[in-house]
Design a protein around this motif. Structure first.
Motif, PDB file in Angstrom:
ATOM      1  N   SER A  87      -3.291   5.084  -8.003  1.00 46.01           N
ATOM      2  CA  SER A  87      -2.821   4.955  -6.814  1.00 46.01           C
ATOM      3  C   SER A  87      -3.835   5.134  -6.308  1.00 46.01           C
ATOM      4  O   SER A  87      -5.332   4.807  -5.773  1.00 46.01           O
ATOM      5  CB  SER A  87      -3.006   7.328  -7.199  1.00 46.01           C
ATOM      6  OG  SER A  87      -4.044   7.737  -6.598  1.00 46.01           O
ATOM      7  N   GLY A  88      -3.392   4.817  -4.381  1.00 43.80           N
ATOM      8  CA  GLY A  88      -4.165   3.943  -3.599  1.00 43.80           C
ATOM      9  C   GLY A  88      -4.503   2.522  -3.800  1.00 43.80           C
ATOM     10  O   GLY A  88      -5.341   2.402  -3.106  1.00 43.80           O
ATOM     11  N   SER A  89      -3.836   2.725  -4.205  1.00 45.72           N
ATOM     12  CA  SER A  89      -4.210   0.908  -4.929  1.00 45.72           C
ATOM     13  C   SER A  89      -3.705   0.098  -3.598  1.00 45.72           C
ATOM     14  O   SER A  89      -2.822   0.453  -2.683  1.00 45.72           O
ATOM     15  CB  SER A  89      -3.596   0.220  -6.076  1.00 45.72           C
ATOM     16  OG  SER A  89      -2.059   0.143  -6.144  1.00 45.72           O
ATOM     17  N   VAL A  90      -4.363  -0.763  -3.692  1.00 46.82           N
ATOM     18  CA  VAL A  90      -4.089  -2.101  -1.692  1.00 46.82           C
ATOM     19  C   VAL A  90      -3.936  -3.169  -2.614  1.00 46.82           C
ATOM     20  O   VAL A  90      -4.521  -4.459  -3.288  1.00 46.82           O
ATOM     21  CB  VAL A  90      -5.020  -1.958  -0.540  1.00 46.82           C
ATOM     22  CG1 VAL A  90      -4.434  -3.077  -0.059  1.00 46.82           C
ATOM     23  CG2 VAL A  90      -4.810  -0.291  -0.342  1.00 46.82           C
ATOM     24  N   CYS A  91      -2.674  -4.204  -2.369  1.00 51.92           N
ATOM     25  CA  CYS A  91      -2.358  -5.279  -3.087  1.00 51.92           C
ATOM     26  C   CYS A  91      -2.265  -6.344  -2.349  1.00 51.92           C
ATOM     27  O   CYS A  91      -1.297  -6.393  -1.405  1.00 51.92           O
ATOM     28  CB  CYS A  91      -0.875  -5.596  -3.957  1.00 51.92           C
ATOM     29  SG  CYS A  91       0.097  -6.957  -4.784  1.00 51.92           S
ATOM     30  N   LEU A  92      -2.880  -6.829  -1.828  1.00 48.13           N
ATOM     31  CA  LEU A  92      -2.952  -8.140  -0.734  1.00 48.13           C
ATOM     32  C   LEU A  92      -2.311  -9.748  -0.998  1.00 48.13           C
ATOM     33  O   LEU A  92      -2.975  -9.457  -2.837  1.00 48.13           O
ATOM     34  CB  LEU A  92      -4.259  -8.777  -0.510  1.00 48.13           C
ATOM     35  CG  LEU A  92      -4.577  -9.864   0.998  1.00 48.13           C
ATOM     36  CD1 LEU A  92      -4.299  -8.353   2.057  1.00 48.13           C
ATOM     37  CD2 LEU A  92      -5.967 -10.083   0.574  1.00 48.13           C
ATOM     38  N   VAL A  93      -1.706  -9.878  -0.509  1.00 47.77           N
ATOM     39  CA  VAL A  93      -0.456 -11.437  -0.493  1.00 47.77           C
ATOM     40  C   VAL A  93      -1.458 -12.170   0.757  1.00 47.77           C
ATOM     41  O   VAL A  93      -1.178 -12.153   1.246  1.00 47.77           O
ATOM     42  CB  VAL A  93       0.202 -11.147  -0.731  1.00 47.77           C
ATOM     43  CG1 VAL A  93       1.314 -11.826  -1.822  1.00 47.77           C
ATOM     44  CG2 VAL A  93       1.171  -9.787  -1.412  1.00 47.77           C
ATOM     45  N   TYR A 150       0.916  -0.641   0.660  1.00 49.48           N
ATOM     46  CA  TYR A 150      -0.002  -0.159   0.142  1.00 49.48           C
ATOM     47  C   TYR A 150       0.805   1.356  -0.159  1.00 49.48           C
ATOM     48  O   TYR A 150       2.282   1.587   0.239  1.00 49.48           O
ATOM     49  CB  TYR A 150      -1.081   0.440   1.172  1.00 49.48           C
ATOM     50  CG  TYR A 150      -0.157  -0.107   2.592  1.00 49.48           C
ATOM     51  CD1 TYR A 150       0.505  -1.572   3.167  1.00 49.48           C
ATOM     52  CD2 TYR A 150       0.630   1.223   3.626  1.00 49.48           C
ATOM     53  CE1 TYR A 150       1.006  -1.584   3.926  1.00 49.48           C
ATOM     54  CE2 TYR A 150       1.103   0.860   4.300  1.00 49.48           C
ATOM     55  CZ  TYR A 150       0.841   0.060   5.340  1.00 49.48           C
ATOM     56  OH  TYR A 150       1.876  -0.385   5.687  1.00 49.48           O
ATOM     57  N   ASP A 151       0.080   2.618  -0.539  1.00 52.00           N
ATOM     58  CA  ASP A 151       1.347   3.614  -0.595  1.00 52.00           C
ATOM     59  C   ASP A 151       1.993   3.606  -1.052  1.00 52.00           C
ATOM     60  O   ASP A 151       3.266   3.650  -1.168  1.00 52.00           O
ATOM     61  CB  ASP A 151       1.560   3.867   0.433  1.00 52.00           C
ATOM     62  CG  ASP A 151       0.536   4.094   1.850  1.00 52.00           C
ATOM     63  OD1 ASP A 151      -0.764   5.168   1.632  1.00 52.00           O
ATOM     64  OD2 ASP A 151       1.250   4.730   3.722  1.00 52.00           O
ATOM     65  N   ARG A 163      -9.842  -6.309  -9.771  1.00 53.92           N
ATOM     66  CA  ARG A 163     -11.284  -6.488  -9.070  1.00 53.92           C
ATOM     67  C   ARG A 163     -10.951  -6.940  -7.931  1.00 53.92           C
ATOM     68  O   ARG A 163     -10.285  -7.795  -7.616  1.00 53.92           O
ATOM     69  CB  ARG A 163     -12.454  -7.654  -9.939  1.00 53.92           C
ATOM     70  CG  ARG A 163     -12.978  -6.839 -10.775  1.00 53.92           C
ATOM     71  CD  ARG A 163     -14.359  -5.757 -10.345  1.00 53.92           C
ATOM     72  NE  ARG A 163     -14.786  -5.163 -12.052  1.00 53.92           N
ATOM     73  CZ  ARG A 163     -14.297  -4.244 -12.889  1.00 53.92           C
ATOM     74  NH1 ARG A 163     -13.309  -3.220 -12.198  1.00 53.92           N
ATOM     75  NH2 ARG A 163     -14.391  -3.402 -13.875  1.00 53.92           N
ATOM     76  N   SER A 164     -11.573  -6.663  -7.042  1.00 59.28           N
ATOM     77  CA  SER A 164     -11.158  -6.940  -5.132  1.00 59.28           C
ATOM     78  C   SER A 164     -12.043  -8.938  -4.883  1.00 59.28           C
ATOM     79  O   SER A 164     -11.689  -9.164  -4.021  1.00 59.28           O
ATOM     80  CB  SER A 164     -12.002  -6.642  -4.601  1.00 59.28           C
ATOM     81  OG  SER A 164     -13.558  -5.976  -4.468  1.00 59.28           O
ATOM     82  N   MET A 170      -6.751  -5.329  -4.083  1.00 59.45           N
ATOM     83  CA  MET A 170      -8.021  -5.034  -2.617  1.00 59.45           C
ATOM     84  C   MET A 170      -8.971  -4.312  -2.822  1.00 59.45           C
ATOM     85  O   MET A 170     -10.648  -3.455  -3.162  1.00 59.45           O
ATOM     86  CB  MET A 170      -7.458  -4.962  -1.818  1.00 59.45           C
ATOM     87  CG  MET A 170      -7.503  -6.324  -0.591  1.00 59.45           C
ATOM     88  SD  MET A 170      -8.176  -7.720  -1.118  1.00 59.45           S
ATOM     89  CE  MET A 170      -8.931  -6.990   0.564  1.00 59.45           C
ATOM     90  N   SER A 171      -7.922  -2.923  -3.632  1.00 59.90           N
ATOM     91  CA  SER A 171      -8.531  -1.360  -3.601  1.00 59.90           C
ATOM     92  C   SER A 171      -7.551  -0.795  -5.214  1.00 59.90           C
ATOM     93  O   SER A 171      -6.447  -0.786  -5.415  1.00 59.90           O
ATOM     94  CB  SER A 171      -8.907  -0.459  -2.870  1.00 59.90           C
ATOM     95  OG  SER A 171      -8.622   0.930  -3.420  1.00 59.90           O
ATOM     96  N   GLY A 172      -8.056  -0.191  -6.354  1.00 62.87           N
ATOM     97  CA  GLY A 172      -7.507   0.226  -6.951  1.00 62.87           C
ATOM     98  C   GLY A 172      -7.326  -1.059  -8.178  1.00 62.87           C
ATOM     99  O   GLY A 172      -7.313  -2.125  -8.596  1.00 62.87           O
ATOM    100  N   SER A 173      -6.175  -0.800  -9.247  1.00 72.00           N
ATOM    101  CA  SER A 173      -5.730  -1.526 -10.263  1.00 72.00           C
ATOM    102  C   SER A 173      -4.207  -2.127 -10.238  1.00 72.00           C
ATOM    103  O   SER A 173      -3.326  -1.112  -9.657  1.00 72.00           O
ATOM    104  CB  SER A 173      -6.032  -1.281 -11.108  1.00 72.00           C
ATOM    105  OG  SER A 173      -5.053  -0.345 -11.849  1.00 72.00           O
ATOM    106  N   PHE A 174      -3.899  -2.951 -10.512  1.00 73.88           N
ATOM    107  CA  PHE A 174      -1.756  -3.437 -11.091  1.00 73.88           C
ATOM    108  C   PHE A 174      -2.076  -4.778 -11.854  1.00 73.88           C
ATOM    109  O   PHE A 174      -2.967  -4.908 -12.198  1.00 73.88           O
ATOM    110  CB  PHE A 174      -1.311  -3.140  -9.618  1.00 73.88           C
ATOM    111  CG  PHE A 174      -1.696  -3.750  -8.886  1.00 73.88           C
ATOM    112  CD1 PHE A 174      -1.417  -5.976  -8.899  1.00 73.88           C
ATOM    113  CD2 PHE A 174      -2.610  -4.063  -7.187  1.00 73.88           C
ATOM    114  CE1 PHE A 174      -1.818  -6.075  -8.378  1.00 73.88           C
ATOM    115  CE2 PHE A 174      -3.378  -4.613  -7.065  1.00 73.88           C
ATOM    116  CZ  PHE A 174      -2.962  -5.967  -7.429  1.00 73.88           C
TER     117      PHE A 174
END
Ligand code: TYD
Length: 132
Positions: free
Chosen positions: A101-107, A37-38, A81-82, A60-64
């Motif tokens: 911007s603001g994306s969150v990548c959950l692993v 995040y960030d 998509r979450s 979880m939020s945003g994209s990558f």
């Protein structure tokens, strides 16, 4: 082989809900969870493969973008998509970039952290995959 897993979504006018149970919704028991995040614009994360560890990555939020490479072929998944998770087995190189911007990548990971499980040198990884 990497696969997109379409997670269960409980649609509700109050807000949607998605759940993940290890060994049933995804192919492994979850031993560790971490998240990115960030992330500053232009960052590239990953740049390694794992000897044994399996993972699932969710936007979880945003994209990558996640580029996976089995030592011979590369493929890029756009994650936005979450309720979609990208399952990445062991011995798969991955790079993650193009973070919004603001994306969150959950692993979700099948093992606890150990640096011994990493290949961080692409040429070494490629040669090991192609000799086996
Ligand atoms: P790394 O896995 O290289 O990050 P990424 O693949 O997301 O770019 O890890 C970055 C640093 O964080 C590295 O010094 C190891 C440390 N780390 C932990 O201590 N525990 C963890 O669970 C993870 C994922 C990383």
């Amino acid at each position: 082989m990497c696969t997109i897993i379409n997670l269960k979504k409980i649609s509700d006018p109050r807000g949607n809900l998605t759940y993940i149970e290890g060994k049933s919704d995804i192919p492994f028991e979850i031993k560790r969870v971490y998240y990115l995040y960030d992330v500053p614009g232009g960052s590239v994360r990953g740049g390694h493969a794992h000897k044994d560890l399996h993972q699932m990555i969710i936007a979880m939020s945003g994209s990558f973008d996640i580029t996976v490479d089995d030592g011979n072929k590369r493929f890029t998944y756009h994650m936005n998509r979450s309720y979609y998770g990208l399952y990445i087995p062991n011995m798969m190189w991955r790079e993650i970039d193009n973070f919004s911007s603001g994306s969150v990548c959950l692993v979700l990971a099948s093992e606890i952290y150990t640096e011994d499980d990493y290949y961080r040198d692409y040429n070494l990884f490629k040669s090991l995959v192609n000799e086996s």
